[in-house]
Enzyme design. Structure first.
Site, PDB file in Angstrom:
ATOM      1  N   HIS A 247     -17.806 -41.756   3.351  1.00  0.00           N
ATOM      2  CA  HIS A 247     -16.930 -40.608   3.067  1.00  0.00           C
ATOM      3  C   HIS A 247     -17.735 -39.324   3.130  1.00  0.00           C
ATOM      4  CE1 HIS A 247     -13.793 -38.151   1.663  1.00  0.00           C
ATOM      5  NE2 HIS A 247     -13.701 -38.525   0.397  1.00  0.00           N
TER       6      HIS A 247
ATOM      7  N   HIS B  69     -13.767 -39.344  14.632  1.00  0.00           N
ATOM      8  CA  HIS B  69     -13.272 -39.227  13.261  1.00  0.00           C
ATOM      9  C   HIS B  69     -12.179 -40.255  13.053  1.00  0.00           C
ATOM     10  CE1 HIS B  69     -11.448 -37.455   9.630  1.00  0.00           C
ATOM     11  NE2 HIS B  69     -12.591 -36.823   9.481  1.00  0.00           N
TER      12      HIS B  69
ATOM     13  N   ASP C   7     -18.881 -32.901  10.476  1.00  0.00           N
ATOM     14  CA  ASP C   7     -20.092 -33.361   9.795  1.00  0.00           C
ATOM     15  C   ASP C   7     -21.332 -33.170  10.669  1.00  0.00           C
ATOM     16  OD1 ASP C   7     -18.763 -34.434   7.415  1.00  0.00           O
ATOM     17  OD2 ASP C   7     -17.922 -35.899   8.784  1.00  0.00           O
TER      18      ASP C   7
END
Length: 431
Positions: A268, A309, A367
């Site tokens: 996560h 993703h 990210d």
């Protein structure tokens, strides 16, 4: 099997019996079959990971992963990132509408004057080892806030909920910076009311009593965008954890601490930290082609982190903004010679041009870029998830407040039991 019975109902046929299931419509997005009354019929559904289950009704965030859409209260994330700032987005998530100039100024004033933490909390840090992971510290100190600010823990009082929301948003950067300073063995730096939200965080991170830290406005803007782009992402694991904990009537500080614990998981919130760990494994730019080949081999466990993703089957809309911000930061800092950042830029080029990645829509995600930015700024990888938690706080508290402010049920998922059937106890001597 289930058949569409009408425009507003579906029919489920089981063993010759037909059960009508209402079909609900959101303002946007797919229709939802209401299975809430199946239990009274002797059945319940099986959905590991809740990937096909709407656990609540919400008006905060909408995601269309297939088309790369992310809306906060109806506003596209790209517009918010370009024209807004983090605290304005916090106001939007909490209140449902963008503030006017007076409301924005009042909100910013409130947040800036809640940034200090109780002085006794400073001593609380001394109970942790210096080499403790900062997320472990954040779980502890956030939960401990309820012991210091117990004057606003009546969850049924809207003014208490608002006051707690402001405190959490204001104090999270302070606690985050304190967790960093503690690990470094440096004295804590107190917040300053004359600095903006992101500026204040950077100042508390990098200033020392013997040398002031002048915040670079481009770096501050990048940090503000990192907070903004992580502020909320619908019913993800940590947000669902906050809602689940909140459904018991737990105080909001405890609920946010639970969210931090869920976010800590590498699947996560640890994704941007995993990007830097992957680059460390690659080791050198000359090894990239070898590792890209390994990533393409379905029998090889190596995966290139920061690409693709789970939700977005298109380009992550947050990544487009973060890509531009990343290049702005690298140009400002002049760190093109950093070998880790060179590897990251090379991987970015490959992912955007190589047919293998393009065909599978394995685009660089938020990210990937946020990890590069934080590395360039000089923030250690173990702090990445702490910064994610700081940015995600308004989303968590907005969802908690939305749930508490309306009729709700305690969360109680079901299970498909696969253990032994009923059996008699056998005395130990006879086993």
């Amino acid at each position: 099997m289930a058949d569409k019975g009408s425009n507003n109902a579906a029919q489920l046929s089981i063993g010759g019996n037909t059960i009508d299931l209402p079909i609900l419509d959101g303002n946007v997005g797919p229709q939802v079959i209401d299975v809430g009354h199946l239990t009274s019929q002797g059945y319940f559904t099986y959905d590991p990971g809740f990937v096909s289950t709407a656990s609540c009704e919400s008006a905060i965030t909408y995601i269309d992963g297939d088309n790369g859409i992310l809306l906060h209260r109806g506003y596209p994330i790209a517009q918010l990132a370009e024209h807004s700032d983090y605290l304005e987005l916090c106001y939007l998530l909490l209140n449902g509408e963008l503030p006017n100039a007076d409301q924005k100024a009042a909100f910013e004033h409130t947040i800036s004057h809640h940034t200090m933490v109780h002085e006794q909390l400073v001593h609380f840090f001394q109970g942790f080892r210096r080499d403790a992971h900062p997320m472990a510290i954040m779980c502890g100190v956030t939960g401990a806030l309820s012991a210091f600010y117990h004057d606003s823990l009546d969850i049924n009082d809207a003014s208490h909920r608002t006051n707690t929301a402001h405190r959490l948003i204001a104090k999270m950067p302070t606690l985050a910076a304190m967790s960093y300073k503690y690990a470094q063995g440096e004295p804590f730096v107190y917040p300053r009311n004359d600095l903006g939200y992101a500026e204040n965080f950077l100042h508390m991170m990098f200033a020392t009593p013997c040398e002031n830290y002048k915040v670079n406005p481009i770096i501050a803007r990048a940090m503000d965008r990192i907070f903004l782009l992580h502020a909320d992402h619908e019913q993800n694991a940590s947000t669902s954890t906050v809602r689940m904990a909140g459904s018991t009537g737990a105080n909001p500080f405890a609920c946010i601490a639970a969210g931090i614990a869920a976010l800590w998981g590498p699947a996560h919130g640890g994704a941007n930290e995993a990007v830097l760990n992957m680059l460390a494994e690659i080791g050198d730019e000359k090894n990239i082609d070898k590792y890209v080949k390994k990533a393409k081999d379905k029998d090889d466990p190596f995966r290139i982190m920061g690409f693709g993703h789970r939700v977005y089957k298109n380009y992550d809309p947050r990544a487009k903004v973060m890509q531009q911000t990343c290049h702005e930061v690298l140009n400002e800092l002049g760190v093109e010679d950093d070998p880790v950042l060179r590897m990251a830029q090379r991987l970015e080029t490959i992912a955007l041009e190589d047919d293998y990645f393009v065909e599978r829509k394995l685009y660089p995600n938020v990210d990937f870029y946020s990890g590069i930015i934080l590395k360039a700024i000089g923030i250690p990888t173990e702090m990445f998830t702490v910064i994610f938690a700081t940015g995600r706080t308004p989303g968590w508290i907005a969802h908690w407040n939305e749930m508490i402010g309306a009729p709700y049920k305690i969360g109680r998922p079901r299970q498909l039991y696969k253990g032994p059937a009923a059996r008699d106890y056998v005395p130990v001597a006879d086993r």
